[in-house]
Design a protein around this motif. Sequence first.
Motif, PDB file in Angstrom:
ATOM      1  N   THR A 383     -11.959  25.285 -11.237  1.00 25.77           N
ATOM      2  CA  THR A 383     -12.468  25.410  -9.881  1.00 25.77           C
ATOM      3  C   THR A 383     -13.939  25.766  -9.963  1.00 25.77           C
ATOM      4  N   SER A 384     -14.701  25.377  -8.949  1.00 26.21           N
ATOM      5  CA  SER A 384     -16.138  25.655  -8.967  1.00 26.21           C
ATOM      6  C   SER A 384     -16.642  25.810  -7.541  1.00 26.21           C
ATOM      7  N   ALA A 385     -17.769  26.504  -7.420  1.00 24.80           N
ATOM      8  CA  ALA A 385     -18.420  26.682  -6.122  1.00 24.80           C
ATOM      9  C   ALA A 385     -19.926  26.656  -6.343  1.00 24.80           C
ATOM     10  N   ALA A 397     -32.480  20.521   2.460  1.00 21.65           N
ATOM     11  CA  ALA A 397     -31.036  20.524   2.672  1.00 21.65           C
ATOM     12  C   ALA A 397     -30.433  21.809   2.140  1.00 21.65           C
ATOM     13  N   ASN A 398     -29.712  22.525   2.984  1.00 21.77           N
ATOM     14  CA  ASN A 398     -28.887  23.652   2.567  1.00 21.77           C
ATOM     15  C   ASN A 398     -27.456  23.130   2.448  1.00 21.77           C
ATOM     16  N   SER A 399     -26.849  23.328   1.289  1.00 23.86           N
ATOM     17  CA  SER A 399     -25.539  22.726   1.064  1.00 23.86           C
ATOM     18  C   SER A 399     -24.599  23.693   0.368  1.00 23.86           C
ATOM     19  N   ALA A 400     -23.320  23.428   0.531  1.00 23.37           N
ATOM     20  CA  ALA A 400     -22.260  24.163  -0.157  1.00 23.37           C
ATOM     21  C   ALA A 400     -21.245  23.153  -0.667  1.00 23.37           C
ATOM     22  N   GLN A 401     -20.661  23.469  -1.820  1.00 25.81           N
ATOM     23  CA  GLN A 401     -19.673  22.569  -2.410  1.00 25.81           C
ATOM     24  C   GLN A 401     -18.589  23.390  -3.094  1.00 25.81           C
ATOM     25  N   TYR A 417      -9.693  14.957 -12.115  1.00 27.27           N
ATOM     26  CA  TYR A 417      -9.348  14.658 -10.726  1.00 27.27           C
ATOM     27  C   TYR A 417      -9.372  15.970  -9.956  1.00 27.27           C
ATOM     28  N   TYR A 418      -9.836  15.911  -8.709  1.00 27.09           N
ATOM     29  CA  TYR A 418     -10.078  17.154  -7.994  1.00 27.09           C
ATOM     30  C   TYR A 418     -10.217  16.892  -6.493  1.00 27.09           C
ATOM     31  N   LEU A 419     -10.048  17.968  -5.743  1.00 30.25           N
ATOM     32  CA  LEU A 419     -10.364  17.994  -4.322  1.00 30.25           C
ATOM     33  C   LEU A 419     -11.748  18.607  -4.164  1.00 30.25           C
ATOM     34  N   GLN A 420     -12.543  18.071  -3.247  1.00 25.79           N
ATOM     35  CA  GLN A 420     -13.905  18.565  -3.066  1.00 25.79           C
ATOM     36  C   GLN A 420     -14.225  18.737  -1.582  1.00 25.79           C
ATOM     37  N   TYR A 421     -14.791  19.894  -1.294  1.00 26.34           N
ATOM     38  CA  TYR A 421     -15.291  20.170   0.058  1.00 26.34           C
ATOM     39  C   TYR A 421     -16.808  20.191   0.005  1.00 26.34           C
TER      40      TYR A 421
END
Length: 638
Positions: A383-385, A397-401, A417-421
């Motif tokens: 997992t990562s942020a 650009a201000n971004s979050a992932q 393979y992963y889910l990404q927001y």
Amino acid sequence: MSKLFPASAPALGSAFLLSGSLMLSGCSILSKDRSVDAAAASVASGPPSFTVDVQAPSDVRKLLEKHLELQRFAQHPELRRREVLSLLNSADANIRDLIGTLGYFSPKISLKLEDTPGEDAKAPMAVTVLVDPGPATTVQSARIDFSGPTAGEEHSAWQREAVRRQWSLTQGDRFSQSAWAGAKSQGLRQLQAQRFPTAHITSSLADIDADTQLADLSIDYTPGPAYYFGPLQLSYSTRPSDEKPGAEPIPRYDPDGMRRIARLPVGKEYKQTSLLDAQQRLASSGYFDSVFLTLDTESAQPGDQEVHAPVLAQVREAQLQKWVFGVGASTDTGPRLSVDHIHNRVPGLGWRAVSKLQLDTKNPLLSTRLVDLPDDNGWAWFTSAKLERATLGDYKANSAQLRFGRIKNEDHIDRNYYLQYDFAKLQGLDAPPSSSSITANYGWTGRYFNNPTAPTSGFGFAWEAGAGTTLTPAREPFGRVSARWLTLVGLGDADQPGHRQSRLALRAAGGAILAKNDVDIPATQLFLTGGDTTVRGYRYQSIGVENDQGLLISGRYMVSGSVEWQRPITVAGNRSDWEHTVFLDTGSVSDKPNQLTFYTGVGTGIRWASPVGPVQADLAYGIKTQQFRLHLRMGFTF
């Protein structure tokens, strides 16, 4: 006054002596007399007694100037003439032994001693060594045999034939001691590299005929038992800060997890490359400060033809936590300061966490990534942020992932393979509305280069596909695909002596967003190009789409490509660690495939093969901007 020592007839004795000496594997014909060494070591300070001038062909002269015993005694002060004459009487045999290592067994040698009076003389006496080495000895035949219980093993017949086929000293080749030793060692290494790590040379013989200057070579290898990988056994270095004196070290990290990281092919036949790959995987995992793997060949018993031997891993574990501080700069993002924190076993979770804080004027970010130990199939959860502020075209650009998924790293292939927001908010004149999305993604990367850090041949290919929906400002489905490719193509014959092999580096990349025209997709999911690793001659991510306000913004379609000619730089005919390059890059970004406008850059650069990877400096000219731009970067990644 001078005295001339005429050469004798070709010394058959020296040739026979060499033949006998070479019967033992790896022996040297250059025997060292302990009394001579002791005498040379006792030289007192003072002017030399005589000078030595060697007159011979280049290869012979260099050898004699370096190893001739007369050279050592010349520096001994106050030798009398009769003592020097005594040295000359024994020099003939010394010269014959030395040049015999180069394959000369019929030399003509003369030694001359002269007085050199006068204040300008470097020494009171001068010795002149005249050597006509005569014809060089060539190989007439080479016989390669194998003995022992596994010498006739059918499964390894290809290995024995490879030793014979690739034998480096064949009929017609010039014989020398170094070439003979190199050929023997090469054959032994070929056996030891796979199945037979305890292979050895049973006997070897170089039979020299000094009259005909021909050499008949023979060697007998004993492969020994065939080895197969047994289980990996970890042996830990004691940590005084953690353990009581004499106590057995307690592992910080799960030993079974470490074995899964190593991926040692237990039960498979021994290969030296497999052992080194397992060692490299453990060393690069971050869990160890040092790793050394060896095959326990002592487990073989007399008469064994096949042995399943354990692999012993001597390891020193890394600390649980580590801080890394760094400073740097690049032509794309400017100066930067970074702080990394590594925790190898997060409490309550047991995963490895790598967190990063990067401070610079264009791209500050805060990120963390946690990865579990791999399972028996090699897959690991992660997992990562990431929080980031970046320049995307003419907007900030201000971004979050956020990501959560599984990853598998193999020798040449990485899968995940992963889910990404994603969330992105642009700041600037008439900036698009902020948007967010969630996608399911799959990525595949294959690397087939001859060297992972400084490749000169091979290729790599990667692709990624994702599908999902936007969340804000409205929910709409979309898809995203991207791919990149790099290949290195050699030009010419790399094995040709003195040849400077150049190569072509061909690169291509592309990406596309599949969605309705009015869907607001996070800007970090769109495309920009330009910069050090894409289209040189343009600043970082300066190739995009112009909106209605004439400002640069990310686009939905991207293509780029590059052709680069890399040519080694030689100094005095020898290849150096530097290369010269000439390149052409091009790329384009648009919102519609039929609206692609290509930006092209041309230029030249240099490369230095540093110990940590290539250091690259390129000067490129952007044809659209009509400006030159310097690009600097370090290391190779794909």
